[in-house]
Design an enzyme around this catalytic site. Sequence first.
Site, PDB file in Angstrom:
ATOM      1  N   GLU A  54      39.905  40.649  30.420  1.00 38.55           N
ATOM      2  CA  GLU A  54      39.863  39.879  29.175  1.00 38.55           C
ATOM      3  C   GLU A  54      39.389  40.741  28.010  1.00 38.55           C
ATOM      4  O   GLU A  54      39.885  40.595  26.884  1.00 38.55           O
ATOM      5  CB  GLU A  54      38.931  38.672  29.331  1.00 38.55           C
ATOM      6  CG  GLU A  54      39.376  37.681  30.404  1.00 38.55           C
ATOM      7  CD  GLU A  54      38.752  37.957  31.757  1.00 38.55           C
ATOM      8  OE1 GLU A  54      38.470  37.001  32.486  1.00 38.55           O
ATOM      9  OE2 GLU A  54      38.546  39.152  32.097  1.00 38.55           O
ATOM     10  N   ASN A 303      41.271  47.808  68.895  1.00 39.18           N
ATOM     11  CA  ASN A 303      42.064  46.680  68.394  1.00 39.18           C
ATOM     12  C   ASN A 303      41.746  45.398  69.159  1.00 39.18           C
ATOM     13  O   ASN A 303      41.555  44.330  68.563  1.00 39.18           O
ATOM     14  CB  ASN A 303      43.556  46.981  68.518  1.00 39.18           C
ATOM     15  CG  ASN A 303      44.022  48.085  67.588  1.00 39.18           C
ATOM     16  OD1 ASN A 303      43.298  48.495  66.680  1.00 39.18           O
ATOM     17  ND2 ASN A 303      45.223  48.567  67.800  1.00 39.18           N
TER      18      ASN A 303
END
Length: 368
Positions: A54, A303
Amino acid sequence: MDETHITLMRRALTLARMGKGHTSPNPLVGAVIVKAGNIVGEGYHQKAGGPHAEIHALQAAGTAAKDGTLYVNLEPCCHWGRTPPCTDALIQAGIAQVYIAEVDANPKVAGKGIRQLEAAGISVNIGICTEEAAQLNEVHRKYVQTGQPFVILKTAMSLDGKIATATGESQWITSEASRQKVHEIRDEVDAILVGSGTVRRDNPALTTRLAHRPGKDATRIVLDSRGRTPTDANVFNAESTAGLIIAVTPQAPAHNIASLKKAGADVIVVPAKHGRVGFSALMETLGAREITNVLIEGGAEVNATAIATGVVHKVICFVAPKLIGGADAPGPLGGQGILALADAPKLEKVTVMPVQGGDGDILIQGYL
């Protein structure tokens, strides 16, 4: 919804994506200011500690921001952090209307920014391109809500589900185009995690090497219960500015820890689970260090443990049109595995796409 609003919000989202890999622990935000049907200012959050989107847009618009309309993919902040509140700047600039894609999940904001803008007489509209905005900042949402990183498990395998041959050869199952895609993913994450077995077997550098621009190296994390990672391994890369964390258990000998620290590693001691580094405790430690997302590039055991522990949020799998075969050739998940199909974790929001220039490779992504 007016198509113009959607077009302008998608422009804000496009701008936000330009900050990927550089804003952590902050979110990805883009902003567009419009007046009399013309874009008068735009910007994106470029790095943590720098001006928010912004502010960049307001600076670009200058005095034209007065009575303008702001399009921003995430609710403007209303608190002091590394920078001042964006809501104050928007009010002072005289912005008349704000369109927001997504309310910020950060408890420090979470609607407070919207209420502050409305209290100042600014019209606020919420809900354009919300799904796109939510996916863009999925890492931010997880981190600010839990204090722990968003975890991605990446694997590459053959069509018959092998990550290596029976002799251990794994370089390379997938194409160069797929491997370049992996480097693009590395460029966007805070950390890459592997097990010490992968380091000893493959000796990866775990750096980011992009074809057409410089890449950002992520912090490297090695799971090493006993602290036996060779100090001449490529993860001890003096040319990379990224840190190296080696996670050990309390059972790691003191002389091993001292050796790793002397070689330049940041050694952290994590409570053990079944004799190995506990994933849940590790994620709490990494979150406290403002590591907001982690890419697991481990072997079958790492994993499997990560999946079983429940720390994985997203799975990325590259599949090459090759058949390797062999009962002893490993797949992407080791461990005991599930005993009943009804217990198998199932991916949601699955996407399947070809890898451009990837010799037939496909990329499958989904969420757990």
